[in-house]
Design an enzyme around this catalytic site. Structure first.
Site, PDB file in Angstrom:
ATOM      1  N   ASP A  34      -2.147   6.270  -6.243  1.00 27.32           N
ATOM      2  CA  ASP A  34      -2.354   5.392  -5.086  1.00 27.32           C
ATOM      3  C   ASP A  34      -2.492   3.950  -5.547  1.00 27.32           C
ATOM      4  O   ASP A  34      -3.231   3.661  -6.491  1.00 27.32           O
ATOM      5  CB  ASP A  34      -3.625   5.851  -4.346  1.00 27.32           C
ATOM      6  N   ASP A  93       0.819  -1.210   0.000  1.00 27.01           N
ATOM      7  CA  ASP A  93       0.000   0.000   0.000  1.00 27.01           C
ATOM      8  C   ASP A  93       0.855   1.264   0.000  1.00 27.01           C
ATOM      9  O   ASP A  93       1.521   1.566   0.998  1.00 27.01           O
ATOM     10  CB  ASP A  93      -0.916  -0.011   1.223  1.00 27.01           C
TER      11      ASP A  93
END
Lengths: 31, 421
Positions: B330, B132
């Site tokens: 992201d 992440d």
């Protein structure tokens, strides 16, 4: 806030070059 | 895909459908490279085959719901909104706190799309962690599980089984940094307590710890700071925790900067082909197109979109539409979010090119879906993103479509709530 999401990043090399403050993209590098 | 012309392509409808088998992929070159797999695809180590098309549709809808929660969480972080729960962090490790923070059904961080396999401790204990770029502190589920833990593949991290494990004392700089990053921390006689909440009541609470991180057998990082989670709630799949690749001091790139220079690169996988994550610079990156990473804008990786083309035609959208609220890249958000004005122009152009295909019902946040049940191929326009510095990223069918069911394909973009928020 716009978000460039992971569906759009698939099979594209994404380089996070933090010291040089740049994000790179390279197509064809992820076979 | 077969070229029709430079900007319009044709793909078999079968190629759009979720694959059933995992096939080998060619990883990135370099010494320090990890395999990345799609948690929801057949390459995941704990993948469960869905039984029917309906199962696949439900899974897709759940993924889209979680994706929206992910976006909400990102907005809460950028807006510095108070995180919930507003409780003393020490209390979250007490037995009587059991019911204070219920995990919500169907709620999760929504970042669990890709996983990497890394090791912690001496001798090494291996875990599948969520990859992440929107998270900073890495954490794993630890033994003993004081309050609650979710089911993961394999055992939790056992600090007592590692000869190099230690708790971070409250006086350490890392403890103060963890507080800056999560907004929550505390102190006990055992050391610094960290707490991460994700806005939807999923959380990890435990002791801030240090141990040896093994990225590859040849790349070990002694004294790596991470969260040893003794209370972990939420739907993190079967993963062992989080591998944070964000921008703060406690993220993996920052903590390994002496070894890898703060550079990492990835090829995100498709459902059926693994990708890879590589640390450190590589000469092959010099031929990439670069766009400026906006500095001083933690916690996310901000860049600047200047325009979008559909089918080779630049959309009539002012670049200021993109710069008003900014853009991040992201790894945890699935669907690209655009300001409503830009999304509307994208949708309109895309629908024009796809006019011969029947529209079907929207799929949650996706409002441009097509019924392809009577087609064997589909002709679609390529979409190109233009970034500051003249960097162009051309998207193909696996970047453009999201396929909620076997006969439906949706434009994989969605609007934000406002151009100016």
């Amino acid at each position: 806030l716009s978000i460039f999401g992971n569906r759009q990043q698939r099979k594209i090399l994404v380089v996070h070059d933090v010291p040089n403050a740049r994000i790179g993209f390279k197509q064809g590098a992820c076979s | 895909a077969r070229n029709i012309n430079q900007h319009i392509q044709t793909v078999s409808v079968d190629q759009l459908r979720p694959p059933r088998e995992c096939t080998a992929g060619k990883g990135l070159q370099g010494k320090t490279t990890l395999k990345l797999v799609d948690r929801h695809g057949p390459c995941a180590p704990f993948h469960q085959k869905t039984g029917s098309a309906d199962d696949g549709k439900r899974d897709s809808e759940e993924l889209l719901r979680q994706d929206q929660q992910r976006v909400d969480w990102i907005h809460s972080r950028t807006a510095s909104l108070p995180l919930s729960p507003k409780k003393n962090i020490e209390d979250l490790l007490l037995p009587e706190a059991t019911t204070q923070v219920p995990a919500q059904t169907g709620s999760s961080l929504g970042s669990g799309n890709f996983i990497v396999d890394v090791g912690l401790g001496t001798p090494k204990q291996a875990f599948n962690l969520v990859f992440d770029t929107g998270s900073d502190l890495s954490w794993v589920q630890c033994d003993p599980c004081l309050i609650s833990c979710y089911q993961q593949q394999g055992p939790r991290f056992s600090p007592s089984a590692s000869s190099t494990y230690r708790n971070v004392p409250c006086s350490a700089a890392e403890c103060a940094e963890a507080k800056l990053e999560s907004g929550l921390n505390g102190c006990s006689t055992s050391g610094c307590i960290y707490g991460i909440t994700y806005g939807d009541n999923s959380l990890s609470v435990g002791f801030l710890s240090q141990d040896t991180l093994t990225i590859t057998p040849n790349d070990v990082v002694p004294g790596f700071t991470f969260g040893c989670g003794h209370r972990n709630q939420g739907l993190f799949g079967m993963t062992g925790g989080m591998f944070g690749l964000g921008r703060s001091k406690l993220s993996v790139p920052s903590q390994t900067a002496n070894k890898f220079g703060g550079v990492f690169a990835y090829c995100l996988p498709t459902a059926s082909v693994p990708g890879s994550l590589a640390f450190g610079p590589d000469s092959s990156y010099s031929s990439a197109q670069f766009t400026p990473l906006l500095t001083g804008s933690q916690p996310f990786y901000y860049l600047t979109i200047t325009g979008i083309s559909v089918g080779g035609q630049l959309l009539p959208v002012s670049s200021s539409i993109f710069t008003t609220s900014g853009t991040i890249i992201d790894s945890g958000t699935v669907i690209t979010r655009l300001p409503p004005t830009a999304y509307s122009a994208l949708r309109s152009a895309f629908r024009t090119f796809m006019a011969k295909y029947p529209l079907s019902q929207p799929s949650l946040i996706l409002d441009t879906c097509y019924d392809l049940s009577n087609y064997t191929t589909v002709q679609y326009p390529l979409i190109e993103f233009h970034f500051q510095g003249g960097t162009n990223v051309l998207l193909d069918f696996y970047n453009i479509f999201f396929v909620p069911s076997s006969s439906q394909a949706c434009l994989a973009f969605a609007p934000t709530s406002s151009d100016s928020s």
